[in-house]
Design a protein around this motif. Structure first.
Motif, PDB file in Angstrom:
ATOM      1  N   PRO A  91      -4.453  -6.043   1.879  1.00 55.37           N
ATOM      2  CA  PRO A  91      -4.126  -6.852   0.701  1.00 55.37           C
ATOM      3  C   PRO A  91      -4.058  -6.038  -0.583  1.00 55.37           C
ATOM      4  O   PRO A  91      -3.330  -6.382  -1.514  1.00 55.37           O
ATOM      5  CB  PRO A  91      -5.276  -7.871   0.644  1.00 55.37           C
ATOM      6  CG  PRO A  91      -6.413  -7.201   1.343  1.00 55.37           C
ATOM      7  CD  PRO A  91      -5.785  -6.349   2.425  1.00 55.37           C
ATOM      8  N   SER A  92      -4.822  -4.952  -0.642  1.00 52.32           N
ATOM      9  CA  SER A  92      -4.799  -4.076  -1.811  1.00 52.32           C
ATOM     10  C   SER A  92      -5.277  -2.696  -1.392  1.00 52.32           C
ATOM     11  O   SER A  92      -5.853  -2.524  -0.326  1.00 52.32           O
ATOM     12  CB  SER A  92      -5.693  -4.615  -2.937  1.00 52.32           C
ATOM     13  OG  SER A  92      -7.050  -4.664  -2.519  1.00 52.32           O
ATOM     14  N   PRO A 121       9.419  -6.817  -2.074  1.00 52.92           N
ATOM     15  CA  PRO A 121       7.967  -6.614  -2.185  1.00 52.92           C
ATOM     16  C   PRO A 121       7.266  -6.384  -0.860  1.00 52.92           C
ATOM     17  O   PRO A 121       6.118  -5.927  -0.841  1.00 52.92           O
ATOM     18  CB  PRO A 121       7.481  -7.908  -2.847  1.00 52.92           C
ATOM     19  CG  PRO A 121       8.532  -8.917  -2.530  1.00 52.92           C
ATOM     20  CD  PRO A 121       9.816  -8.166  -2.507  1.00 52.92           C
ATOM     21  N   GLU A 122       7.948  -6.696   0.245  1.00 56.66           N
ATOM     22  CA  GLU A 122       7.338  -6.512   1.554  1.00 56.66           C
ATOM     23  C   GLU A 122       7.615  -5.140   2.154  1.00 56.66           C
ATOM     24  O   GLU A 122       7.035  -4.779   3.175  1.00 56.66           O
ATOM     25  CB  GLU A 122       7.820  -7.600   2.525  1.00 56.66           C
ATOM     26  CG  GLU A 122       7.480  -9.017   2.071  1.00 56.66           C
ATOM     27  CD  GLU A 122       5.997  -9.197   1.817  1.00 56.66           C
ATOM     28  OE1 GLU A 122       5.185  -8.729   2.650  1.00 56.66           O
ATOM     29  OE2 GLU A 122       5.634  -9.793   0.780  1.00 56.66           O
ATOM     30  N   LEU A 124       6.942  -1.533   2.083  1.00 55.06           N
ATOM     31  CA  LEU A 124       5.910  -0.686   1.513  1.00 55.06           C
ATOM     32  C   LEU A 124       6.077   0.784   1.856  1.00 55.06           C
ATOM     33  O   LEU A 124       5.559   1.643   1.144  1.00 55.06           O
ATOM     34  CB  LEU A 124       4.531  -1.157   1.990  1.00 55.06           C
ATOM     35  CG  LEU A 124       4.191  -2.628   1.754  1.00 55.06           C
ATOM     36  CD1 LEU A 124       2.795  -2.928   2.271  1.00 55.06           C
ATOM     37  CD2 LEU A 124       4.318  -2.997   0.292  1.00 55.06           C
ATOM     38  N   GLN A 145       6.555  -0.853  -4.607  1.00 53.91           N
ATOM     39  CA  GLN A 145       5.906  -2.115  -4.258  1.00 53.91           C
ATOM     40  C   GLN A 145       4.545  -1.860  -3.616  1.00 53.91           C
ATOM     41  O   GLN A 145       3.586  -2.610  -3.846  1.00 53.91           O
ATOM     42  CB  GLN A 145       6.800  -2.922  -3.317  1.00 53.91           C
ATOM     43  CG  GLN A 145       8.048  -3.505  -3.970  1.00 53.91           C
ATOM     44  CD  GLN A 145       9.067  -2.455  -4.383  1.00 53.91           C
ATOM     45  OE1 GLN A 145       9.210  -1.420  -3.732  1.00 53.91           O
ATOM     46  NE2 GLN A 145       9.759  -2.702  -5.475  1.00 53.91           N
ATOM     47  N   ALA A 146       4.441  -0.797  -2.830  1.00 56.93           N
ATOM     48  CA  ALA A 146       3.151  -0.435  -2.250  1.00 56.93           C
ATOM     49  C   ALA A 146       2.198   0.075  -3.316  1.00 56.93           C
ATOM     50  O   ALA A 146       1.023  -0.316  -3.365  1.00 56.93           O
ATOM     51  CB  ALA A 146       3.343   0.623  -1.163  1.00 56.93           C
ATOM     52  N   ARG A 149       0.132  -2.303  -5.292  1.00 54.29           N
ATOM     53  CA  ARG A 149      -1.050  -2.902  -4.672  1.00 54.29           C
ATOM     54  C   ARG A 149      -2.331  -2.143  -5.010  1.00 54.29           C
ATOM     55  O   ARG A 149      -3.420  -2.580  -4.665  1.00 54.29           O
ATOM     56  CB  ARG A 149      -0.888  -2.947  -3.154  1.00 54.29           C
ATOM     57  CG  ARG A 149       0.198  -3.882  -2.651  1.00 54.29           C
ATOM     58  CD  ARG A 149       0.112  -4.076  -1.154  1.00 54.29           C
ATOM     59  NE  ARG A 149       1.123  -4.997  -0.663  1.00 54.29           N
ATOM     60  CZ  ARG A 149       1.133  -5.517   0.562  1.00 54.29           C
ATOM     61  NH1 ARG A 149       0.176  -5.183   1.427  1.00 54.29           N
ATOM     62  NH2 ARG A 149       2.086  -6.348   0.935  1.00 54.29           N
ATOM     63  N   ARG A 151      -5.524  -0.830  -6.844  1.00 52.84           N
ATOM     64  CA  ARG A 151      -6.441  -1.206  -7.915  1.00 52.84           C
ATOM     65  C   ARG A 151      -6.524  -0.086  -8.950  1.00 52.84           C
ATOM     66  O   ARG A 151      -6.679  -0.336 -10.142  1.00 52.84           O
ATOM     67  CB  ARG A 151      -7.815  -1.499  -7.331  1.00 52.84           C
ATOM     68  CG  ARG A 151      -7.840  -2.707  -6.410  1.00 52.84           C
ATOM     69  CD  ARG A 151      -9.208  -2.905  -5.788  1.00 52.84           C
ATOM     70  NE  ARG A 151      -9.224  -4.072  -4.929  1.00 52.84           N
ATOM     71  CZ  ARG A 151     -10.248  -4.413  -4.142  1.00 52.84           C
ATOM     72  NH1 ARG A 151     -11.328  -3.647  -4.124  1.00 52.84           N
ATOM     73  NH2 ARG A 151     -10.187  -5.486  -3.397  1.00 52.84           N
ATOM     74  N   ALA A 182       0.301  -0.230 -11.423  1.00 50.09           N
ATOM     75  CA  ALA A 182      -0.869  -0.582 -10.616  1.00 50.09           C
ATOM     76  C   ALA A 182      -1.812  -1.367 -11.504  1.00 50.09           C
ATOM     77  O   ALA A 182      -1.578  -1.509 -12.712  1.00 50.09           O
ATOM     78  CB  ALA A 182      -1.548   0.672 -10.063  1.00 50.09           C
ATOM     79  N   ASP A 183      -2.885  -1.901 -10.922  1.00 49.43           N
ATOM     80  CA  ASP A 183      -3.861  -2.611 -11.758  1.00 49.43           C
ATOM     81  C   ASP A 183      -4.346  -1.709 -12.888  1.00 49.43           C
ATOM     82  O   ASP A 183      -4.498  -2.142 -14.023  1.00 49.43           O
ATOM     83  CB  ASP A 183      -5.052  -3.064 -10.903  1.00 49.43           C
ATOM     84  CG  ASP A 183      -4.701  -4.229  -9.990  1.00 49.43           C
ATOM     85  OD1 ASP A 183      -3.582  -4.773 -10.112  1.00 49.43           O
ATOM     86  OD2 ASP A 183      -5.536  -4.595  -9.143  1.00 49.43           O
TER      87      ASP A 183
END
Length: 201
Positions: A91-92, A121-122, A124, A145-146, A149, A151, A182-183
């Motif tokens: 998920p991340s 987005p799928e 990766l 897109q990967a 994900r 953090r 990214a985050d």
């Protein structure tokens, strides 16, 4: 933990092995190791990112939770599909380590290459190559897109050969590395790479 290749990454992993090796208290058995990109060469080839990572880090620190080489054999497209199946369920990504090439590439996302245009987005992981042929070997790479994900995405940039590319990043040029989202994105850049670049703030 997603790791990268290149001489700066090698120095980082050598240092990480020193400070985080046996007796350091780092719980490597809880860490799952993946790659952000790889050259399509045999696993024992000197140009293999995983070969470098194993020699400088994994063989020193001892067992990790799991280790997922990106390329073992087969065509680049089939190997990319296999790795897509490995990372797709995640998920991340806790931490992705990235570098910066003199041409502004990161991972194996090269200027003008097909991987830059992927928006699904799928998707990766893809096969890619440098259209300028400055970087040898077919590659497998995470897509934007990967990377989104992650953090935390950490760039480590060192040396005068990266100065022009880093200045372009700071100036807002549309280089592959500047597109990473990214985050949190952290840039660790040495004085040689910064040069006389005017940094924000």
């Amino acid at each position: 933990l997603f790791l990268s290749g290149g001489p700066t990454a090698e120095k980082c992993y050598e240092r990480l092995a020193q400070v985080g090796g046996p007796g350091s208290g780092v719980a490597w058995i809880d860490v799952d190791v993946y790659l952000g990109d790889e050259r399509c060469v045999p696993p024992d080839h000197p140009d293999s990112n995983h070969h470098m990572i194993a020699e400088t880090l994994l063989d020193v620190i001892g067992p990790v939770g799991s280790d997922h080489p990106m390329y073992r054999s087969g065509t680049p497209s089939s190997a990319a599909a296999d790795y897509q199946a490995v990372v797709g369920p995640l998920p991340s990504f806790d931490l992705v380590h990235l570098g910066l090439g003199p041409d502004g590439h990161t991972a194996s996302l090269f200027p003008g290459s097909a991987a830059l245009d992927i928006t699904d987005p799928e998707v990766l992981v893809v096969a890619n190559r440098d259209p300028r042929s400055d970087n040898p070997h077919d590659r497998i790479t995470l897509t934007y897109q990967a990377l989104a994900r992650a953090r935390l995405a950490v760039f480590t940039v060192s040396g005068t050969s990266k100065r022009e590319a880093f200045a372009g990043i700071v100036a807002g040029e549309d280089l592959p590395a500047s597109r990473v989202v990214a985050d949190q994105v952290l840039w660790l850049v040495d004085d040689d790479a910064i040069g006389d670049t005017l940094l924000p703030g």
